[in-house]
Design an enzyme around this catalytic site. Structure first.
Site, short mmCIF file in Angstrom:
data_model
loop_
_atom_site.label_atom_id
_atom_site.label_comp_id
_atom_site.label_asym_id
_atom_site.label_seq_id
_atom_site.Cartn_x
_atom_site.Cartn_y
_atom_site.Cartn_z
N LYS A 149 39.98 51.30 44.78
CA LYS A 149 41.20 50.92 43.78
C LYS A 149 40.94 51.01 42.52
O LYS A 149 40.84 50.88 41.34
CB LYS A 149 40.55 49.37 43.97
CG LYS A 149 41.17 48.83 45.23
CD LYS A 149 43.04 48.60 45.32
CE LYS A 149 43.23 47.60 46.44
NZ LYS A 149 44.61 47.91 46.23
N GLU A 188 44.68 40.95 38.70
CA GLU A 188 44.91 39.78 40.55
C GLU A 188 44.13 40.74 41.44
O GLU A 188 43.20 41.57 41.03
CB GLU A 188 46.26 39.44 40.77
CG GLU A 188 46.47 40.45 41.40
CD GLU A 188 47.19 42.21 40.86
OE1 GLU A 188 46.80 42.47 39.91
OE2 GLU A 188 46.85 42.89 41.70
N SER A 203 40.07 54.06 53.18
CA SER A 203 40.94 53.12 51.46
C SER A 203 39.20 52.57 51.22
O SER A 203 38.75 52.82 49.73
CB SER A 203 41.67 53.02 51.53
OG SER A 203 41.33 51.09 52.10
C1 LIG Z 1 40.13 48.78 50.54
C2 LIG Z 1 40.97 48.50 50.78
N1 LIG Z 1 42.51 49.38 51.80
C3 LIG Z 1 43.10 48.64 51.24
C4 LIG Z 1 44.03 47.76 50.69
C5 LIG Z 1 45.34 47.54 50.70
O1 LIG Z 1 45.90 47.65 49.50
P1 LIG Z 1 46.58 49.30 49.18
O2 LIG Z 1 47.99 48.95 50.35
O3 LIG Z 1 47.20 48.87 47.99
O4 LIG Z 1 45.99 50.01 49.13
C6 LIG Z 1 43.01 46.85 50.00
C7 LIG Z 1 43.37 46.26 49.33
O5 LIG Z 1 42.60 45.29 48.67
C8 LIG Z 1 40.91 47.10 50.33
O6 LIG Z 1 40.56 46.60 49.43
#
Ligand SMILES: Cc1ncc(COP(=O)(O)O)c(C=O)c1O
Lengths: 254, 412
Positions: B87, B109, B377
Site C-alpha cells: 500500500k 479510506e 502483498s
Molecule cells: C496486505 C494486503 N494485501 C492485499 C490487500 C487487498 O487490496 P488490493 O486488492 O487493492 O491489493 C490489502 C488491503 O488492505 C492488504 O492490506
C-alpha cells in the site's frame, strides 16, 4: 409577497409505510409545489447522516424498489396535482435496467428522475429512455462546474436543472451569497431551476425563492420525520405541515 | 485495452460521480499526467522508494516449500516494504502528487488499515495533515494499525454506517472530499473508483511487477505463473501489469472464499456467478449486489479482501480470460499462513495468504505450471490478533485478561 414554492424531500418507506403517507400528507397540505421521493440505496455517498440513517433503516426491513414505485403510484392517486420526482442513485436504475426503471417510474406517475451519479454526458441512456417514456431526466449542477461544462449542460435544454448550491453532502448548512446567486443564473439556460442543499429555514427559503422555480428542502424534513415518528403518524403530518408553512411563508414566521 | 473511451477498460470503469466531483477529478487527472512527465517528480519518488520505503523488496526462492510441494515457488516479499504492505507504493506516490498540486490536507479510506497506515506514514514523512476513514468493524479487528496510524499523527475516524467496513469508509471519504476538494486530496487505496484513480493506483503499484521482472531476469528466467490476492485489486494489477503483454505468463487472481458459498459468506466476484455489472462508488464493474442493485454483505477473515467490487481493469482482464480468477477459503488461507511460516520462516498477511493457499492447492494437484511467483502483498504481524484468536484461542484469551489486569493496576 407570493408564496415560496418548495420541493420537499421524502424517503420511500420512511419511517414506515404509514409514516411516509402521513409525511406526504403534511407536505402536500402544507403547500408543497413538488415532492422529491428518494428510493433508498445501500451506499448513498452524496447524502449526510440524516438521510443515510433513514435509508439504511428502510433497507433493513428488506424494502424493494418495486415497493417504492408502488408507494409513489399511491401518492399520485391521493395527490394528482403535485408533481413527483424520483431521486436515487445510479445503481438502482442500472441493475434493474435503465429502460425498465424509467418505464416503471413513468407508470408510477412520476414527472421525472434525479440521479446525481449518472452525469449528463455519461448517463447510460437515461435521458433517451426518459424522452421515450415522456418523463424528464433532471441534471444536477454543482458550483465546481467549469464554464465550459455548464455550457455543454445548458445546451441539453432540459426542462429542469437541479442546482446543488454548495460543495459537500446533503444536510449541512448553506450560506446564501452572491456567488450562489450568480451560479444559479449561469446554469439556468432555458430550464426551470430547482435550487437547494442545506436549506432549512423560512428565511433562507425566502431569500432563494425569487431566483428559482422551487426551493429544495431535504434533510430538514427527514430530521423532523425522525423526531416526530415516535409519536405516530398524526404527529408527523402536523410537524411537517407546520414546517412547510414556515418555509412557504404562509403563516407567521418563526 | 483502454480503447476508444477514456477511463474505460472494455465496458468497465468510467467516472460516475455527482457533478460536484467532476472538476476535482479532472484536476487530478491533469496533475497526474503532468507529474508522470516531470523528471523531478519521478526522481523524488524514486529516491523515497529507495531511502524511505526500502525498495527494491526482495524476491526469494521458497526452497523448503518448493521441495515439500515438488514445485518451483518464489515469493515477492512486497510485505517487507515500510509499513508492511504494498500500500505504501500508492500512498507515497499520491501524497507526493498532492503536495505538488498544492493541497494542504490528505484524506484516505482504509479496510485492513494497511492503506491507512501507509498514507499516515507518507503524510508524516511529507508533512501533510491526514484523516483516515475506517469502518468500525475494521477498526475493531485491526487495532494495531489504528494505533500505528495515530502514532504517525493521523486522525482516524470510525465509520458507523452501512456494513461498517471498507466500502463504507470509501463513501465517507467521498463525502468529505465533495466538500473539501479545494484544499484536500483524496488518496484512494485500491485500483478502483472513478477515473483517473484506477490508472493512478496501477501506475504507482506497477513497481512490484517491474522489480519482479528484473529480479527474475537476473536469476535467468521469466515466470510461468504469477499469483496474487485480489481485494480491490491494487497489488494484483501492480504485480501483473509488467507481464500482461507476454501471453505465456499465466496469471491467477485469488478472491476471498470466506466461510461458505452462500451470499454474505465470501467476497467472490469473478470466479463464480455471484456478481453483476453495477455502477457504485464512481465506476462500473462487477459487484456483489442483489436484484435491486443494493450492495450485499461480504465476509473474509482478512479485512483487506472483503470489498464487494473489483477494480475495472481486473474485471475486464478476467472477462477476456487474460487473468484466471479463483478463490481460497478462510481456512485455506490460515493453513497456508502456518505452512509458509513453519517451513519458510515467512509470515504472510492474511490477504496474501490467500495467494499462497492457491499455490499450495495447485501444486498438490500437480497443476502448478513451471516457475511460480507469489506476491506476498503484506506481512502478517498486523494479523496476530486475528490469527491468535483462531490458532491459539485459550493462550490468547488468558494473555488478554492478564494484560487488562496489568493495564488497570498500573498507570503509566
Ligand atoms: C496486505 C494486503 N494485501 C492485499 C490487500 C487487498 O487490496 P488490493 O486488492 O487493492 O491489493 C490489502 C488491503 O488492505 C492488504 O492490506
Amino acid at each position: 409577497m407570493s408564496k415560496v414554492r418548495i420541493m420537499s424531500h421524502l424517503i420511500a418507506g420512511y419511517p414506515d409505510d404509514e409514516g411516509m403517507y402521513a409525511a406526504a400528507r403534511g407536505l402536500v397540505e402544507g403547500g408543497a409545489a413538488y415532492l422529491e421521493i428518494q428510493l433508498p440505496f445501500s451506499d448513498p455517498s452524496a447524502d449526510g447522516p440524516a438521510i443515510q440513517k433513514a435509508c439504511s433503516e428502510v433497507l433493513s426491513r428488506g424494502y424493494r424498489v418495486a415497493q417504492g414505485m408502488k408507494a409513489i403510484r399511491d401518492l399520485k392517486v391521493l395527490y394528482p396535482q403535485v408533481p413527483v420526482f424520483i431521486m436515487t442513485y445510479a445503481n438502482l436504475a442500472y441493475c434493474i435496467g435503465i429502460e425498465s426503471f424509467v418505464a416503471s417510474a413513468q407508470e408510477s406517475g412520476a414527472e421525472g428522475l434525479i440521479i446525481p451519479d449518472l452525469p449528463f454526458d455519461a448517463d447510460e441512456g437515461l435521458n433517451a429512455a426518459c424522452e421515450k417514456y415522456g418523463i424528464t431526466s433532471v441534471i444536477v449542477a454543482a458550483p465546481s462546474m467549469s464554464a465550459e461544462r455548464i455550457e455543454k449542460m445548458t445546451r441539453e435544454n432540459r426542462p429542469y436543472i437541479y442546482a446543488a448550491l454548495r460543495a459537500g453532502i446533503t444536510g449541512e448548512q448553506t450560506h446564501l451569497d452572491e456567488s450562489i446567486l450568480s451560479f444559479i443564473e449561469r446554469v439556468r439556460g432555458s430550464s426551470r431551476v430547482l435550487g437547494g442543499f442545506g436549506i432549512s429555514t423560512g428565511q433562507q427559503a425566502a431569500l432563494l425563492a425569487p431566483h428559482v422555480d422551487a426551493v429544495v428542502v431535504g434533510s430538514a424534513f427527514v430530521r423532523l420525520i425522525t423526531s416526530a415518528s415516535a409519536e405516530g403518524p398524526e404527529a408527523i403530518t402536523s410537524a411537517l405541515k407546520e414546517k412547510m408553512h414556515k418555509l412557504t411563508g404562509c403563516t407567521e414566521p418563526s | 485495452m483502454n480503447v476508444d473511451r477514456k477511463g474505460y477498460f472494455d465496458r468497465f470503469g468510467g467516472r460516475y460521480v455527482a457533478e460536484i466531483l467532476y472538476q476535482p477529478l479532472e484536476e487530478l487527472e491533469r496533475a497526474f499526467n503532468e507529474a508522470m512527465e516531470d523528471p523531478l517528480f519521478i526522481e523524488e519518488l524514486k529516491r523515497m522508494q529507495h531511502q524511505y520505503v526500502g525498495r527494491p523488496t526482495p524476491l526469494m526462492k521458497a526452497e523448503n516449500v518448493s521441495r515439500l510441494l515438488d514445485a518451483e515457488i518464489y515469493i515477492k516479499l512486497e510485505g517487507y516494504a515500510h509499513t508492511g504492505a504494498h500500500k505504501i507504493n500508492n500512498a507515497l506516490g499520491q501524497v507526493l502528487l498532492a503536495k505538488k498540486m498544492g493541497k494542504t490536507r490528505v484524506i484516505a479510506e482504509t479496510g485492513a488499515g494497511q492503506h491507512g497506515i501507509a498514507t499516515a506514514a507518507a503524510c508524516a514523512h511529507l508533512g501533510m495533515p491526514c484523516v483516515v476513514y475506517m469502518g468500525s468493524t475494521d477498526a475493531d479487528r485491526q487495532q494495531p494499525n489504528v494505533a500505528g496510524m495515530e502514532l504517525y499523527g493521523a486522525q482516524v475516524v470510525r465509520v458507523e454506517s452501512g456494513s461498517k467496513t471498507l466500502k463504507d469508509a470509501v463513501n465517507e471519504a467521498l463525502r468529505d472530499w465533495a466538500g473539501s476538494f479545494g484544499e484536500t486530496h483524496y488518496v484512494l487505496g485500491s485500483a478502483l473508483g472513478p477515473a483517473p484513480y484506477p490508472d493512478i493506483v496501477r501506475t504507482f503499484q506497477s513497481i512490484i511487477g517491474k522489480e519482479t521482472k528484473e529480479q527474475t531476469a537476473e536469476l535467468g528466467f521469466i515466470p510461468d505463473t504469477l499469483i496474487a490476492c485480489v481485494g480491490g485489486g491494487s497489488n494484483a494489477i501492480g504485480f501483473f501489469s509488467s507481464f500482461l503483454a507476454d501471453d505465456a505468463v499465466n496469471m491467477i487472481g485469488v478472491e476471498a472464499g470466506g466461510r461458505g458459498e452462500k451470499s454474505g459468506e465470501h467476497a467472490v466476484r469473478m470466479s463464480d456467478e455471484s456478481s453483476r455489472d453495477a455502477i457504485i462508488q464512481g465506476y462500473k464493474s462487477r459487484f456483489l449486489v442483489d436484484e435491486d442493485g443494493q450492495v450485499l454483505n461480504t465476509h473474509s477473515i482478512s479485512a483487506g479482501l472483503d470489498y464487494p467490487g473489483i477494480g475495472p481493469q481486473l474485471a475486464s482482464l478476467g472477462e477476456r480470460g487474460r487473468i484466471t480468477f479463483t478463490r481460497a477459503s478462510d481456512r485455506e488461507a490460515l493453513d497456508a499462513l502456518k505452512f509458509f511460516a513453519e517451513h519458510e520462516g515467512v509470515l504472510f498477511a492474511l490477504e496474501s495468504a490467500h495467494a499462497a493457499a492457491v499455490a499450495i492447492k495447485l501444486a498438490q494437484q500437480k497443476s502448478l505450471k513451471g516457475k511460480t511467483v507469489i506476491n506476498m502483498s503484506g506481512r502478517g504481524e498486523k494479523d496476530l490478533f486475528i490469527t491468535s484468536a483462531v490458532l491459539r484461542k485459550e493462550e490468547w484469551r488468558s494473555f488478554l485478561l492478564d494484560e487488562l489486569k496489568r493495564l488497570e493496576e498500573t498507570d503509566v
